[in-house]
Design a protein around this motif. Sequence first.
Motif, PDB file in Angstrom:
ATOM      1  N   UNK A  17       0.790  -1.058  -0.010  1.00  0.00           N
ATOM      2  CA  UNK A  17       0.024  -0.127  -0.136  1.00  0.00           C
ATOM      3  C   UNK A  17       0.740   1.176   0.028  1.00  0.00           C
ATOM      4  N   UNK A  18       1.822   1.096   0.699  1.00  0.00           N
ATOM      5  CA  UNK A  18       2.923   2.386   0.834  1.00  0.00           C
ATOM      6  C   UNK A  18       3.275   2.949  -0.753  1.00  0.00           C
ATOM      7  N   UNK A  19       3.754   1.681  -1.179  1.00  0.00           N
ATOM      8  CA  UNK A  19       4.384   2.263  -2.615  1.00  0.00           C
ATOM      9  C   UNK A  19       3.500   2.535  -3.827  1.00  0.00           C
ATOM     10  N   UNK A  20       2.009   1.986  -3.585  1.00  0.00           N
ATOM     11  CA  UNK A  20       0.894   2.199  -4.634  1.00  0.00           C
ATOM     12  C   UNK A  20       0.449   3.698  -4.217  1.00  0.00           C
ATOM     13  N   UNK A  21       0.404   3.968  -3.065  1.00  0.00           N
ATOM     14  CA  UNK A  21       0.068   5.302  -2.817  1.00  0.00           C
ATOM     15  C   UNK A  21       1.028   6.390  -2.882  1.00  0.00           C
ATOM     16  N   UNK A  22       2.430   6.037  -2.613  1.00  0.00           N
ATOM     17  CA  UNK A  22       3.365   6.860  -3.242  1.00  0.00           C
ATOM     18  C   UNK A  22       3.515   7.106  -4.690  1.00  0.00           C
ATOM     19  N   UNK A  23       3.186   5.995  -5.445  1.00  0.00           N
ATOM     20  CA  UNK A  23       3.158   6.130  -6.959  1.00  0.00           C
ATOM     21  C   UNK A  23       2.296   6.796  -7.632  1.00  0.00           C
ATOM     22  N   UNK A  24       1.124   6.895  -7.216  1.00  0.00           N
ATOM     23  CA  UNK A  24       0.037   7.408  -7.493  1.00  0.00           C
ATOM     24  C   UNK A  24       0.138   9.026  -7.318  1.00  0.00           C
ATOM     25  N   UNK A  25       0.614   9.241  -5.967  1.00  0.00           N
ATOM     26  CA  UNK A  25       0.807  10.702  -5.847  1.00  0.00           C
ATOM     27  C   UNK A  25       1.824  11.493  -6.222  1.00  0.00           C
ATOM     28  N   UNK A  26       2.827  10.671  -6.655  1.00  0.00           N
ATOM     29  CA  UNK A  26       3.999  11.246  -7.440  1.00  0.00           C
ATOM     30  C   UNK A  26       3.332  11.840  -8.696  1.00  0.00           C
ATOM     31  N   UNK A  27       2.397  11.274  -9.440  1.00  0.00           N
ATOM     32  CA  UNK A  27       1.990  11.582 -10.455  1.00  0.00           C
ATOM     33  C   UNK A  27       0.838  12.756 -10.434  1.00  0.00           C
ATOM     34  N   UNK A  28       0.051  12.961  -9.188  1.00  0.00           N
ATOM     35  CA  UNK A  28      -0.789  13.976  -8.929  1.00  0.00           C
ATOM     36  C   UNK A  28       0.123  15.121  -8.431  1.00  0.00           C
ATOM     37  N   UNK A  29       1.225  14.729  -7.634  1.00  0.00           N
ATOM     38  CA  UNK A  29       2.061  15.772  -7.152  1.00  0.00           C
ATOM     39  C   UNK A  29       2.629  16.624  -8.514  1.00  0.00           C
ATOM     40  N   UNK A  30       3.185  15.846  -9.345  1.00  0.00           N
ATOM     41  CA  UNK A  30       3.833  16.380 -10.676  1.00  0.00           C
ATOM     42  C   UNK A  30       2.945  17.395 -11.437  1.00  0.00           C
ATOM     43  N   UNK A  31       1.500  16.406 -11.558  1.00  0.00           N
ATOM     44  CA  UNK A  31       0.448  17.208 -12.430  1.00  0.00           C
ATOM     45  C   UNK A  31      -0.010  18.575 -11.810  1.00  0.00           C
ATOM     46  N   UNK A  32      -0.004  18.496 -10.418  1.00  0.00           N
ATOM     47  CA  UNK A  32      -0.433  19.793  -9.637  1.00  0.00           C
ATOM     48  C   UNK A  32       0.652  20.966  -9.847  1.00  0.00           C
ATOM     49  N   UNK A  33       1.884  20.370  -9.719  1.00  0.00           N
ATOM     50  CA  UNK A  33       2.980  21.402  -9.915  1.00  0.00           C
ATOM     51  C   UNK A  33       2.797  21.927 -11.457  1.00  0.00           C
ATOM     52  N   UNK A  34       2.774  21.222 -12.131  1.00  0.00           N
ATOM     53  CA  UNK A  34       2.633  21.556 -13.800  1.00  0.00           C
ATOM     54  C   UNK A  34       1.473  22.868 -13.874  1.00  0.00           C
ATOM     55  N   UNK A  35       0.079  22.252 -13.351  1.00  0.00           N
ATOM     56  CA  UNK A  35      -1.104  23.025 -13.724  1.00  0.00           C
ATOM     57  C   UNK A  35      -0.652  24.347 -12.832  1.00  0.00           C
ATOM     58  N   UNK A  36      -0.065  24.389 -11.711  1.00  0.00           N
ATOM     59  CA  UNK A  36       0.265  25.817 -11.025  1.00  0.00           C
ATOM     60  C   UNK A  36       1.248  26.679 -11.647  1.00  0.00           C
ATOM     61  N   UNK A  37       2.194  25.993 -12.162  1.00  0.00           N
ATOM     62  CA  UNK A  37       3.446  26.816 -12.913  1.00  0.00           C
ATOM     63  C   UNK A  37       2.619  27.342 -14.051  1.00  0.00           C
ATOM     64  N   UNK A  38       1.850  26.632 -14.833  1.00  0.00           N
ATOM     65  CA  UNK A  38       1.115  27.283 -16.022  1.00  0.00           C
ATOM     66  C   UNK A  38       0.333  28.417 -15.625  1.00  0.00           C
ATOM     67  N   UNK A  39      -0.416  28.263 -14.849  1.00  0.00           N
ATOM     68  CA  UNK A  39      -1.318  29.337 -14.080  1.00  0.00           C
ATOM     69  C   UNK A  39      -0.491  30.450 -13.596  1.00  0.00           C
ATOM     70  N   UNK A  40       0.474  30.503 -12.876  1.00  0.00           N
ATOM     71  CA  UNK A  40       1.456  31.420 -12.445  1.00  0.00           C
ATOM     72  C   UNK A  40       1.913  32.057 -13.768  1.00  0.00           C
ATOM     73  N   UNK A  41       2.460  31.358 -14.738  1.00  0.00           N
ATOM     74  CA  UNK A  41       3.162  31.882 -15.938  1.00  0.00           C
ATOM     75  C   UNK A  41       2.133  32.756 -16.712  1.00  0.00           C
ATOM     76  N   UNK A  42       0.935  32.363 -16.508  1.00  0.00           N
ATOM     77  CA  UNK A  42      -0.126  32.974 -17.518  1.00  0.00           C
ATOM     78  C   UNK A  42      -0.231  34.445 -16.820  1.00  0.00           C
ATOM     79  N   UNK A  43      -0.473  34.383 -15.648  1.00  0.00           N
ATOM     80  CA  UNK A  43      -0.626  35.677 -14.619  1.00  0.00           C
ATOM     81  C   UNK A  43       0.495  36.655 -14.897  1.00  0.00           C
ATOM     82  N   UNK A  44       1.817  35.825 -14.929  1.00  0.00           N
ATOM     83  CA  UNK A  44       2.959  36.735 -15.346  1.00  0.00           C
ATOM     84  C   UNK A  44       2.815  37.512 -16.665  1.00  0.00           C
TER      85      UNK A  44
END
Length: 269
Positions: A17-44
């Motif tokens: 369970x530890x590595x399943x949760x970790x693997x899924x959330x690495x993807x979500x974490x990177x997706x969230x970081x990318x979306x956040x960066x795009x939004x900040x870039x658009x505002x800039x």
Amino acid sequence: MPVKRYRRDQSEVSCCLKYVIFGFNVIFWLMGLSILAIGVWAWTEKDTFNNLSRLTNIALDPAFVLIVTGLITFTIGFTGCVGALRENTCLLACYAIFLAILLLLEMTAGILGFIFKDWIKSQATNGFQAFIVHYRDDPDQQNLIDWIQEKWLECCGIEGPKDWDRNVYFNCSSEAVGSREACGVPFSCCKQKANEIIKNKQCGYDVRKQDYRLDASHIYEKGCLQAGEEWLERNLLFVAGVAVGVAFLQVSQRPDANFDNQKMPLRVS
């Protein structure tokens, strides 16, 4: 004679369970970081940080939506990653609470959407009207409405092309002040011609003038509200399937019911 008793230790998470949760959330974490960066870039790019007066229509700003979505996804993904990697039950509990809240909000939105269909239709109409009014004010909103009209729903305006009279540039009275777009529509309302590689950006000029001979195949006559309802009816099963899949994914990742039940001996004399 000593008596052996056993108790369950719920302070650790199973390795699988530890590595399943970790693997899924690495993807979500990177997706969230990318979306956040795009939004900040658009505002800039729009210089929003130095000109806060642009935030008058913040709820309709696609960049703001990206920032909020990215921040939520980043926070949940980061909590799940660190909680699973460090086997921190406090972080995992927070992660489970976040997922439960999201699931509850999704279920609530689905139920309210079914009950208050007319209210949602009214809000969608008001939002689209704001998009039309501020079409030239924000490049993000402009690109969004062009994508909706040209690529997604193949429509024009809310109820039809006449709704573009709400915009100061496309209003027929703006011809007196020298607006070349007066009594016209955006290029995204025009249908793609056969063998047309580069679309004519001036294809919507003058199409709403009374003396203009409008070819029925030239622009979209259907409003986006009706086109959106028809699209939803055609893709209802797909939308419902995606919603159920997301909900199942959220439930399957909840770690609160999957702790490792190792037995530890406790001796009592």
